[in-house]
Scaffold this motif. Structure first.
Motif, PDB file in Angstrom:
ATOM      1  N   GLN A  13     -54.867  41.782 -33.595  1.00  0.00           N
ATOM      2  CA  GLN A  13     -53.465  41.704 -33.189  1.00  0.00           C
ATOM      3  C   GLN A  13     -53.330  41.082 -31.805  1.00  0.00           C
ATOM      4  O   GLN A  13     -52.444  40.244 -31.570  1.00  0.00           O
ATOM      5  N   LEU A  14     -54.208  41.491 -30.895  1.00  0.00           N
ATOM      6  CA  LEU A  14     -54.163  40.969 -29.532  1.00  0.00           C
ATOM      7  C   LEU A  14     -54.424  39.466 -29.510  1.00  0.00           C
ATOM      8  O   LEU A  14     -53.721  38.715 -28.829  1.00  0.00           O
ATOM      9  N   LEU A  15     -55.410  39.015 -30.277  1.00  0.00           N
ATOM     10  CA  LEU A  15     -55.718  37.585 -30.340  1.00  0.00           C
ATOM     11  C   LEU A  15     -54.544  36.788 -30.912  1.00  0.00           C
ATOM     12  O   LEU A  15     -54.212  35.704 -30.421  1.00  0.00           O
ATOM     13  N   ASP A  16     -53.924  37.341 -31.966  1.00  0.00           N
ATOM     14  CA  ASP A  16     -52.764  36.664 -32.553  1.00  0.00           C
ATOM     15  C   ASP A  16     -51.611  36.591 -31.563  1.00  0.00           C
ATOM     16  O   ASP A  16     -50.906  35.577 -31.478  1.00  0.00           O
ATOM     17  N   GLN A  17     -51.420  37.652 -30.794  1.00  0.00           N
ATOM     18  CA  GLN A  17     -50.334  37.675 -29.824  1.00  0.00           C
ATOM     19  C   GLN A  17     -50.594  36.715 -28.673  1.00  0.00           C
ATOM     20  O   GLN A  17     -49.675  36.036 -28.200  1.00  0.00           O
ATOM     21  N   VAL A  18     -51.847  36.648 -28.233  1.00  0.00           N
ATOM     22  CA  VAL A  18     -52.196  35.688 -27.185  1.00  0.00           C
ATOM     23  C   VAL A  18     -51.985  34.253 -27.677  1.00  0.00           C
ATOM     24  O   VAL A  18     -51.457  33.403 -26.951  1.00  0.00           O
ATOM     25  N   GLU A  19     -52.365  33.990 -28.925  1.00  0.00           N
ATOM     26  CA  GLU A  19     -52.158  32.668 -29.507  1.00  0.00           C
ATOM     27  C   GLU A  19     -50.670  32.329 -29.576  1.00  0.00           C
ATOM     28  O   GLU A  19     -50.258  31.204 -29.289  1.00  0.00           O
ATOM     29  N   GLN A  20     -49.859  33.338 -29.937  1.00  0.00           N
ATOM     30  CA  GLN A  20     -48.419  33.104 -30.009  1.00  0.00           C
ATOM     31  C   GLN A  20     -47.832  32.869 -28.618  1.00  0.00           C
ATOM     32  O   GLN A  20     -46.923  32.048 -28.454  1.00  0.00           O
ATOM     33  N   ILE A  21     -48.363  33.565 -27.613  1.00  0.00           N
ATOM     34  CA  ILE A  21     -47.907  33.352 -26.238  1.00  0.00           C
ATOM     35  C   ILE A  21     -48.204  31.921 -25.809  1.00  0.00           C
ATOM     36  O   ILE A  21     -47.381  31.260 -25.166  1.00  0.00           O
ATOM     37  N   GLN A  22     -49.389  31.422 -26.170  1.00  0.00           N
ATOM     38  CA  GLN A  22     -49.739  30.041 -25.850  1.00  0.00           C
ATOM     39  C   GLN A  22     -48.779  29.062 -26.517  1.00  0.00           C
ATOM     40  O   GLN A  22     -48.363  28.067 -25.904  1.00  0.00           O
ATOM     41  N   LYS A  23     -48.420  29.339 -27.768  1.00  0.00           N
ATOM     42  CA  LYS A  23     -47.461  28.486 -28.458  1.00  0.00           C
ATOM     43  C   LYS A  23     -46.101  28.526 -27.771  1.00  0.00           C
ATOM     44  O   LYS A  23     -45.428  27.491 -27.633  1.00  0.00           O
ATOM     45  N   GLU A  24     -45.695  29.728 -27.343  1.00  0.00           N
ATOM     46  CA  GLU A  24     -44.415  29.852 -26.645  1.00  0.00           C
ATOM     47  C   GLU A  24     -44.446  29.087 -25.321  1.00  0.00           C
ATOM     48  O   GLU A  24     -43.460  28.431 -24.952  1.00  0.00           O
ATOM     49  N   GLN A  25     -45.578  29.182 -24.610  1.00  0.00           N
ATOM     50  CA  GLN A  25     -45.694  28.455 -23.349  1.00  0.00           C
ATOM     51  C   GLN A  25     -45.655  26.944 -23.580  1.00  0.00           C
ATOM     52  O   GLN A  25     -45.011  26.215 -22.825  1.00  0.00           O
ATOM     53  N   ASN A  26     -46.345  26.492 -24.624  1.00  0.00           N
ATOM     54  CA  ASN A  26     -46.311  25.067 -24.959  1.00  0.00           C
ATOM     55  C   ASN A  26     -44.892  24.625 -25.309  1.00  0.00           C
ATOM     56  O   ASN A  26     -44.470  23.519 -24.956  1.00  0.00           O
ATOM     57  N   TYR A  27     -44.169  25.509 -26.012  1.00  0.00           N
ATOM     58  CA  TYR A  27     -42.791  25.187 -26.378  1.00  0.00           C
ATOM     59  C   TYR A  27     -41.895  25.114 -25.143  1.00  0.00           C
ATOM     60  O   TYR A  27     -41.024  24.235 -25.036  1.00  0.00           O
ATOM     61  N   GLN A  28     -42.113  26.025 -24.190  1.00  0.00           N
ATOM     62  CA  GLN A  28     -41.333  25.996 -22.955  1.00  0.00           C
ATOM     63  C   GLN A  28     -41.624  24.729 -22.161  1.00  0.00           C
ATOM     64  O   GLN A  28     -40.706  24.132 -21.572  1.00  0.00           O
ATOM     65  N   ARG A  29     -42.903  24.300 -22.146  1.00  0.00           N
ATOM     66  CA  ARG A  29     -43.228  23.041 -21.478  1.00  0.00           C
ATOM     67  C   ARG A  29     -42.558  21.866 -22.190  1.00  0.00           C
ATOM     68  O   ARG A  29     -42.093  20.922 -21.543  1.00  0.00           O
ATOM     69  N   TYR A  30     -42.514  21.934 -23.510  1.00  0.00           N
ATOM     70  CA  TYR A  30     -41.839  20.896 -24.285  1.00  0.00           C
ATOM     71  C   TYR A  30     -40.354  20.848 -23.944  1.00  0.00           C
ATOM     72  O   TYR A  30     -39.772  19.760 -23.760  1.00  0.00           O
ATOM     73  N   ARG A  31     -39.722  22.021 -23.831  1.00  0.00           N
ATOM     74  CA  ARG A  31     -38.303  22.072 -23.474  1.00  0.00           C
ATOM     75  C   ARG A  31     -38.071  21.542 -22.068  1.00  0.00           C
ATOM     76  O   ARG A  31     -37.090  20.837 -21.816  1.00  0.00           O
ATOM     77  N   GLU A  32     -38.974  21.895 -21.137  1.00  0.00           N
ATOM     78  CA  GLU A  32     -38.841  21.402 -19.775  1.00  0.00           C
ATOM     79  C   GLU A  32     -38.953  19.884 -19.735  1.00  0.00           C
ATOM     80  O   GLU A  32     -38.221  19.219 -18.992  1.00  0.00           O
ATOM     81  N   GLU A  33     -39.875  19.317 -20.532  1.00  0.00           N
ATOM     82  CA  GLU A  33     -40.034  17.875 -20.585  1.00  0.00           C
ATOM     83  C   GLU A  33     -38.785  17.208 -21.145  1.00  0.00           C
ATOM     84  O   GLU A  33     -38.312  16.189 -20.624  1.00  0.00           O
ATOM     85  N   ARG A  34     -38.223  17.793 -22.213  1.00  0.00           N
ATOM     86  CA  ARG A  34     -36.999  17.247 -22.791  1.00  0.00           C
ATOM     87  C   ARG A  34     -35.842  17.325 -21.796  1.00  0.00           C
ATOM     88  O   ARG A  34     -35.046  16.388 -21.675  1.00  0.00           O
ATOM     89  N   PHE A  35     -35.764  18.457 -21.087  1.00  0.00           N
ATOM     90  CA  PHE A  35     -34.705  18.630 -20.096  1.00  0.00           C
ATOM     91  C   PHE A  35     -34.859  17.620 -18.962  1.00  0.00           C
ATOM     92  O   PHE A  35     -33.868  17.044 -18.491  1.00  0.00           O
TER      93      PHE A  35
END
Length: 218
Positions: free
Chosen positions: A153-175
């Protein structure tokens, strides 16, 4: 051990992405929801429909004849999924593009009058990322101990956090791209206004000079 617990707690708080609600729709009405989803993320939606019964003035389980049409579009407007389900069940899809996904639901039937119904209540629960995983089933399938399951569960959650961080970087780039484009347009608009003012001023000066010369004032 305390450090591991802090990471685990942060993962739980940071990736809390589940939507549970119910809403009403008419016979030909459709409801759409926007869900921000990182790329390569699984989404599961559980739903249950109920029809309004005038005789008892309450909602009752829908007939199996009345199903639910689910339609999902990605941020580019491309159709990810369009499928008809029964009156109760679940739908699943995986995002391939980060951004706002539009999830629409509507009834596949226009014969509610046969059941004396005028509106439908839909219970919807959307789970994103590791929340969509059934860890009890995973533990039984892979024969994991409680500690191994927690680590999974912890590994899956860390992986999801990385995806969320990548998505936030993507949003920042678009902005940033949008801001730069807007600033560039404002700059060109200001230059255009300045040029128009200069040309207008030059024309007015020539016109006034010609007027004064015609009147022999200068």
């Amino acid at each position: 051990m305390d450090r591991l617990f802090q990471i685990y707690l942060f993962a739980i708080i940071a990736v809390s992405s589940a939507l549970g609600l119910y809403f009403h729709i008419g016979e030909t009405e459709r409801k759409c929801f926007i869900e921000e989803i990182p790329d390569e993320t699984m989404v599961i939606g559980n739903y249950k429909t109920q029809l309004f019964d005038k005789n008892i003035n309450d909602f009752m389980p829908s007939s199996p004849m009345i199903g639910m049409h689910v339609e999902v579009k990605d941020p580019d407007g491309k159709l990810v999924m369009s499928k008809v389900y029964s009156s109760e069940g679940r739908f699943t899809f995986t995002s391939h593009t980060p951004g706002e996904h539009v999830i629409c639901l509507y009834s596949n039937s226009t014969k509610w009058s046969m059941f004396g119904a005028t509106k439908m209540r839909i219970h919807l629960d959307i789970e994103v990322g590791e929340h969509a995983n059934d860890y009890r089933q995973i533990a039984e399938k892979d024969k994991l101990t409680e500690l191994q399951l927690r680590v999974r569960q912890l590994l899956d959650q860390v992986e999801q956090i990385q995806k969320e961080q990548n998505y936030q970087r993507y949003r920042e780039e678009r902005f940033r791209q949008t801001s730069e484009s807007t600033n560039q347009r404002v700059l060109w608009w200001s230059i255009g206004q300045t040029c128009i003012l200069l040309v207008t001023g030059f024309w007015q000066m020539r016109h006034l000079k010609g007027f004064f010369e015609a009147k022999k004032l200068v």
